[in-house]
Design an enzyme around this catalytic site. Structure first.
Site, short mmCIF file in Angstrom:
data_model
loop_
_atom_site.label_atom_id
_atom_site.label_comp_id
_atom_site.label_asym_id
_atom_site.label_seq_id
_atom_site.Cartn_x
_atom_site.Cartn_y
_atom_site.Cartn_z
N HIS A 57 0.81 -1.22 0.00
CA HIS A 57 0.00 0.00 0.00
C HIS A 57 0.84 1.26 0.00
O HIS A 57 0.61 2.16 -0.80
CB HIS A 57 -0.94 0.00 1.21
CG HIS A 57 -1.96 1.08 1.13
ND1 HIS A 57 -1.71 2.38 1.53
CD2 HIS A 57 -3.24 1.07 0.67
CE1 HIS A 57 -2.79 3.11 1.32
NE2 HIS A 57 -3.74 2.34 0.81
N HIS A 60 -8.49 -2.61 -3.37
CA HIS A 60 -7.31 -2.27 -4.16
C HIS A 60 -6.87 -3.45 -5.02
O HIS A 60 -6.59 -3.30 -6.20
CB HIS A 60 -6.14 -1.85 -3.26
CG HIS A 60 -6.35 -0.54 -2.58
ND1 HIS A 60 -6.74 0.61 -3.24
CD2 HIS A 60 -6.20 -0.18 -1.29
CE1 HIS A 60 -6.83 1.60 -2.39
NE2 HIS A 60 -6.51 1.15 -1.19
N ALA A 76 -5.08 -9.11 3.32
CA ALA A 76 -6.27 -9.70 2.71
C ALA A 76 -6.55 -8.99 1.39
O ALA A 76 -6.08 -7.89 1.15
CB ALA A 76 -7.47 -9.56 3.65
N GLY A 95 -8.58 -6.85 -0.70
CA GLY A 95 -9.62 -5.84 -0.60
C GLY A 95 -9.85 -5.19 -1.94
O GLY A 95 -9.45 -5.71 -3.00
#
Length: 119
Positions: A9, A75, A71, A73
């Site tokens: 991220h 994105h 996990a 998600g």
């Protein structure tokens, strides 16, 4: 040449990336012939498209993008496939594969459980 992109991220604090740098070093220790890069969704560089461009520029023939997330998600489900589609259009000879999310691998979950229990 095989390229591995560890995709995370990103954060505003540069110290946040230290574990990812250690992961990169651990992968390189096991696969010294591989081109192993970091890439980030936001706040840090390089971005995923920039990392793919750089891998192509040094002669990579295939790229494995490994999402370093706990996990899957939004994105990983929405943003990453769109980025990879664009990258494939820019580099049609490059095989780009999206690997499963690292945090969902059973061996990773088992390792985290061991750390939790050891604490």
């Amino acid at each position: 040449m095989h390229s591995i992109i560890l995709f995370a991220h990103g954060a505003r604090d540069p110290e946040w990336a230290r574990p990812l740098q250690r992961l990169r070093e651990a992968v390189l220790a096991r696969r010294p012939e591989a081109d192993v890069r970091l890439a980030f969704l936001e706040f840090m560089t390089p971005s995923l498209p920039e990392a793919i461009d750089a891998a192509a520029a040094v002669g990579a023939t295939d790229v494995a993008v490994v999402p370093v997330f706990l996990a899957q998600g939004g994105h990983v489900r929405r943003d990453v496939p769109a980025m990879l589609e664009t990258a494939c259009a820019r580099h049609p000879a490059l095989e780009i594969r999206l690997q499963p999310v690292l945090g969902e691998a059973q061996s990773v979950l088992d390792a985290m459980a061991e750390v939790v229990l050891a604490g």
